[in-house]
Enzyme design. Structure first.
Site, short mmCIF file in Angstrom:
data_model
loop_
_atom_site.label_atom_id
_atom_site.label_comp_id
_atom_site.label_asym_id
_atom_site.label_seq_id
_atom_site.Cartn_x
_atom_site.Cartn_y
_atom_site.Cartn_z
N ASP A 37 68.20 51.29 60.40
CA ASP A 37 68.36 52.83 60.40
C ASP A 37 67.89 52.57 58.60
O ASP A 37 68.41 53.00 57.94
CB ASP A 37 69.53 53.58 60.36
CG ASP A 37 71.03 52.85 59.63
OD1 ASP A 37 70.79 51.33 59.90
OD2 ASP A 37 71.50 53.87 60.27
N HIS A 240 47.93 34.13 46.10
CA HIS A 240 48.62 35.47 46.39
C HIS A 240 50.43 34.65 47.10
O HIS A 240 50.60 35.13 47.72
CB HIS A 240 48.39 36.15 47.77
CG HIS A 240 47.28 37.54 47.95
ND1 HIS A 240 46.21 37.44 48.22
CD2 HIS A 240 46.77 37.58 46.25
CE1 HIS A 240 45.22 38.53 48.00
NE2 HIS A 240 45.52 37.88 46.33
N ASP A 257 52.35 36.23 37.89
CA ASP A 257 51.49 37.28 37.72
C ASP A 257 52.80 39.00 38.11
O ASP A 257 52.89 38.79 39.32
CB ASP A 257 50.37 37.51 38.83
CG ASP A 257 49.12 38.58 39.03
OD1 ASP A 257 49.69 40.54 38.46
OD2 ASP A 257 48.45 38.36 39.56
N ASP A 268 49.85 45.42 34.90
CA ASP A 268 49.78 44.48 35.79
C ASP A 268 49.22 42.98 34.88
O ASP A 268 47.71 42.82 34.10
CB ASP A 268 47.75 44.59 36.97
CG ASP A 268 48.07 43.19 37.84
OD1 ASP A 268 48.80 41.79 37.64
OD2 ASP A 268 46.91 43.51 38.29
N HIS A 347 38.07 34.47 42.91
CA HIS A 347 38.09 36.28 42.12
C HIS A 347 37.28 36.31 41.48
O HIS A 347 36.43 35.74 40.27
CB HIS A 347 39.18 36.33 43.22
CG HIS A 347 40.29 34.92 41.81
ND1 HIS A 347 40.27 35.63 40.12
CD2 HIS A 347 41.25 34.85 41.21
CE1 HIS A 347 40.72 35.63 39.20
NE2 HIS A 347 41.23 34.64 39.86
N HIS A 351 39.78 44.24 38.30
CA HIS A 351 39.41 45.43 38.92
C HIS A 351 39.92 46.57 38.24
O HIS A 351 40.62 46.79 36.79
CB HIS A 351 40.30 45.43 40.36
CG HIS A 351 41.86 44.68 39.75
ND1 HIS A 351 42.34 45.46 39.64
CD2 HIS A 351 42.91 43.74 39.64
CE1 HIS A 351 44.27 45.07 39.08
NE2 HIS A 351 43.56 44.05 39.35
N HIS A 358 45.59 48.26 42.42
CA HIS A 358 44.51 47.73 42.44
C HIS A 358 43.32 49.38 42.82
O HIS A 358 43.23 50.53 44.04
CB HIS A 358 43.84 46.93 43.52
CG HIS A 358 44.00 45.46 44.05
ND1 HIS A 358 44.07 44.85 44.71
CD2 HIS A 358 44.32 44.59 42.69
CE1 HIS A 358 44.37 43.82 44.03
NE2 HIS A 358 44.53 43.89 43.24
N GLU A 381 40.63 38.99 33.64
CA GLU A 381 41.82 38.29 35.02
C GLU A 381 41.05 36.91 35.33
O GLU A 381 40.86 36.62 36.06
CB GLU A 381 42.66 38.63 36.02
CG GLU A 381 42.27 39.45 36.64
CD GLU A 381 42.58 40.16 37.91
OE1 GLU A 381 43.37 39.53 38.25
OE2 GLU A 381 43.03 41.40 38.25
N TYR A 385 41.38 27.06 39.27
CA TYR A 385 42.27 26.56 40.31
C TYR A 385 41.88 25.58 40.15
O TYR A 385 41.17 25.36 41.35
CB TYR A 385 42.41 27.42 41.41
CG TYR A 385 42.53 29.27 40.45
CD1 TYR A 385 44.04 29.50 40.57
CD2 TYR A 385 41.85 29.94 40.95
CE1 TYR A 385 44.31 30.25 39.58
CE2 TYR A 385 42.30 30.85 40.31
CZ TYR A 385 43.11 31.46 39.28
OH TYR A 385 43.25 32.70 39.69
N ARG A 402 45.52 31.32 35.32
CA ARG A 402 45.47 32.95 34.80
C ARG A 402 45.56 33.16 33.92
O ARG A 402 46.38 33.46 33.81
CB ARG A 402 45.63 33.66 37.04
CG ARG A 402 44.76 34.63 36.85
CD ARG A 402 44.56 35.89 37.64
NE ARG A 402 45.44 36.21 38.65
CZ ARG A 402 46.26 35.33 39.02
NH1 ARG A 402 45.97 34.08 40.25
NH2 ARG A 402 47.55 35.54 39.99
N GLU A 404 45.25 37.27 33.22
CA GLU A 404 45.16 38.87 32.94
C GLU A 404 46.37 40.00 31.98
O GLU A 404 46.91 39.91 31.43
CB GLU A 404 45.86 39.04 33.87
CG GLU A 404 45.67 40.46 34.39
CD GLU A 404 46.12 41.42 35.95
OE1 GLU A 404 46.95 39.82 36.34
OE2 GLU A 404 45.60 41.85 36.96
N1 GLY Z 1 48.47 41.68 40.67
C1 GLY Z 1 47.45 42.04 41.76
C2 GLY Z 1 46.21 41.34 40.62
O1 GLY Z 1 46.11 40.74 39.85
O2 GLY Z 1 45.14 41.74 41.56
MN MN Z 2 45.25 42.05 39.10
MN MN Z 3 47.94 40.39 38.65
#
Ligand code: GLY
Ligand code: MN
Ligand code: MN
Length: 435
Positions: A37, A240, A257, A268, A347, A351, A358, A381, A385, A402, A404
C-alpha cells in the site's frame, strides 16, 4: 500561498481560442503503487499542470470553447479524516477560487457532468491514446451521449488529440517558465560541482549519486528530472546505465548525467571527468574532441537555423576527431556518408527540454527540420563511446564521454543555462585539485 493563477489562466485562454468550439478533457496522472500500500512519489501530468498549476492527484480539467468559454476543475473533496493521514486537499471551492476556474466540482461527479457538458459539442479534445483506461471511459461517455440523439442531443463527432495544440504551446517557453528553468539549471550545476569535488577512487557511484540528490533536495528541487546516470569507467559506454553501484577506479573517467526537476521543470546536464581529478593523455584527446563538437553545436543553436544544425555541426567535428584518433578512416564526408561514426556516436545531439526531460514539440514541419525560434529550449549533448574491439586502438578502450548543456534560443543567439558547471579540462582539473 505564493501562487499566481493568471499564468495558467492565460494558457487556458490561449488553448480555448485555438479550439474555437468543443470540449477538452485533460486528466492528471494517476498515483502509482510501488508495492503493497505504498506509492511512488506523486508526479502530476505535465499537460494538466501546464494549464492548471494544480498538483493534487485525482483531478481532471474540463474546458469548453465557444461563445461562453469555461474552465472547470474536478478534484477531490475536502475530507478531514483523509487529510489527517495524507495532508491538505483544496477541495472544489478553494480550488476554484485560488486557481481561477469558472467552476469546480467533486471528482465523483465527473461522469455525470461530462455527460451534460459533452452534449451538442462539435469536437472532443483529449490526449487520445495516452491511457487505455481514459480512452474507454471518455469514449464510453460519448456513447452515452450518442444515445440521447432522439432527445435532440448530439455527441461530438470530431475527436482530436488535444496534445497537437498543447505540444506546440509548450514548445515555446514563456518568461515564467524560463525563470524556473534557470533556477533548475542553477541547482543542477551546483550539484555537478559538488559531485566533482566529492569524487575520488574507491568511492561508490551511489555515493556520488547521493551528493547530487542532496544538492537538489536541499535547494527545493525535491526530485531528479530522471534517474541519475553515474557511470564510472566502461559503464559510461552504456547509454542508459542507472545501476550506479560500482566502485570508482583510479584512472577511470566518471560520466554523470543528472538534473533536478524544479516546480515541474527539468534540467538535464552531463559532465565527464577523471575519478582521480587528472585526465590521462588518451582521455584528454577524446574529451577535447567531444568538447569541440559541443562548442560547434552550441554555436549552431541559433534563431532561424534548422533543428538539425547543431547535430550536423557536432557530427563534422566528431567525424574529423574519429579520423584523427584512428577510430574511423577516410574523409569527413566519407565518414558522414557511410555513418561509420555511429559505432562511437549513436545518439542524436539533443532534444527539447521543458516540463518533460524529453519535452514535447515536433522536430519537423512537413518534411523539413523546423527552424529554431526564441523561447525554445533544447539540450546539446554530443558524446563518444568507445567499446573494446580489435580494430580500435587499445589505449581508447572503455572511454565514454558526453557533455550536455541546456540552451535557450533567444532573439539574437542563445543562452546556455548550465554554463556554470565546469567543462574545460583546465576548469575541471582546477575544481578537483586535491589540497
Ligand atoms: N538524461 C536524458 C538525456 O540526456 O536525454
Ligand atoms: Mn538530454
Ligand atoms: Mn542527460
Amino acid at each position: 500561498m505564493n501562487f499566481n493563477p493568471s499564468v495558467y489562466m492565460d494558457r487556458r485562454t490561449r488553448l480555448l481560442t485555438q479550439m474555437q468550439r468543443g470540449i477538452a478533457i485533460i486528466p492528471t496522472a494517476p498515483e502509482v503503487a510501488r508495492n503493497a500500500d505504498t506509492h511512488y512519489g506523486y508526479r502530476h501530468d505535465s499537460n494538466f499542470y501546464y494549464l492548471s498549476g494544480f498538483t493534487e492527484p485525482e483531478a481532471v480539467l474540463v474546458m469548453v470553447a465557444g461563445d461562453t468559454p469555461l474552465s472547470i476543475l474536478f478534484c477531490r473533496e475536502k475530507n478531514l479524516e483523509r487529510e489527517i493521514w495524507d495532508g491538505h486537499r483544496f477541495g472544489p471551492d478553494a480550488a476554484q477560487e485560488q486557481f481561477g476556474f469558472d467552476a469546480a466540482y467533486p471528482i465523483e461527479q465527473l461522469d455525470e457532468k461530462l455527460g451534460e457538458l459533452m452534449g451538442n459539442q462539435p469536437a472532443l479534445f483529449y490526449p487520445l491514446g495516452f491511457d487505455a483506461g481514459w480512452d474507454r471511459r471518455i469514449l464510453g461517455l460519448r456513447n452515452s451521449v450518442l444515445q440521447k440523439v432522439r432527445g435532440g442531443i448530439r455527441a461530438p463527432d470530431d475527436i482530436r488529440d488535444v496534445r497537437a495544440l498543447l505540444n506546440e504551446m509548450r514548445l515555446f517557453k514563456d518568461g515564467h517558465e524560463l525563470g524556473i528553468m534557470r533556477g533548475a539549471a542553477a541547482i543542477s550545476t551546483a550539484a555537478h560541482k559538488r559531485a566533482m569535488r566529492f569524487t575520488r577512487p574507491d568511492r561508490f557511484e551511489y555515493q556520488v549519486e547521493a551528493e547530487l540528490l542532496h544538492e537538489f533536495c536541499s535547494h527545493g528541487a525535491r526530485n531528479p528530472a530522471y534517474t541519475s546516470i553515474v557511470a564510472g569507467g566502461a559503464s559510461a559506454c552504456v547509454l542508459h546505465y542507472v545501476g550506479n553501484n560500482a566502485v570508482l577506479k583510479d584512472g577511470d573517467l566518471l560520466l554523470i548525467d543528472a538534473g533536478c526537476e524544479l516546480d515541474g521543470y527539468a534540467s538535464d546536464i552531463t559532465r565527464t571527468f577523471p575519478v582521480n581529478g587528472k585526465f590521462s593523455g588518451a582521455q584528454k584527446d577524446v574529451y577535447e574532441i567531444v568538447l569541440a563538437a559541443q562548442t560547434a553545436a552550441i554555436a549552431a543553436a541559433m534563431p532561424k537555423r534548422a533543428w538539425n544544425a547543431p547535430h550536423d555541426a557536432a557530427l563534422r567535428v566528431l567525424a574529423q576527431g574519429f579520423i584523427d584518433l584512428k577510430l574511423c578512416s577516410g574523409s569527413v564526408d566519407g565518414v558522414l556518408e557511410s555513418e561509420a561514426y555511429k559505432k562511437f556516436y549513436m545518439h542524436r545531439t539533443g532534444h527539447w527540454l521543458g516540463m518533460d526531460v524529453h519535452d514535447v514539440g515536433d522536430y519537423k514541419v512537413g518534411n523539413d527540420w523546423r527552424a529554431l525560434q526564441p523561447g525554445m529550449v533544447l539540450t546539446v549533448e554530443p558524446g563518444c563511446y568507445i567499446r573494446p574491439a580489435d580494430d580500435v586502438p587499445m589505449a581508447l578502450w572503455n572511454i565514454g564521454i558526453r557533455i550536455e548543456d541546456d540552451v535557450v534560443i533567444t532573439e539574437n543567439g542563445n543562452e546556455v543555462l548550465t554554463d556554470a558547471a565546469p567543462k574545460t579540462v583546465a576548469d575541471i582539473e582546477e575544481l578537483m585539485k586535491r589540497t
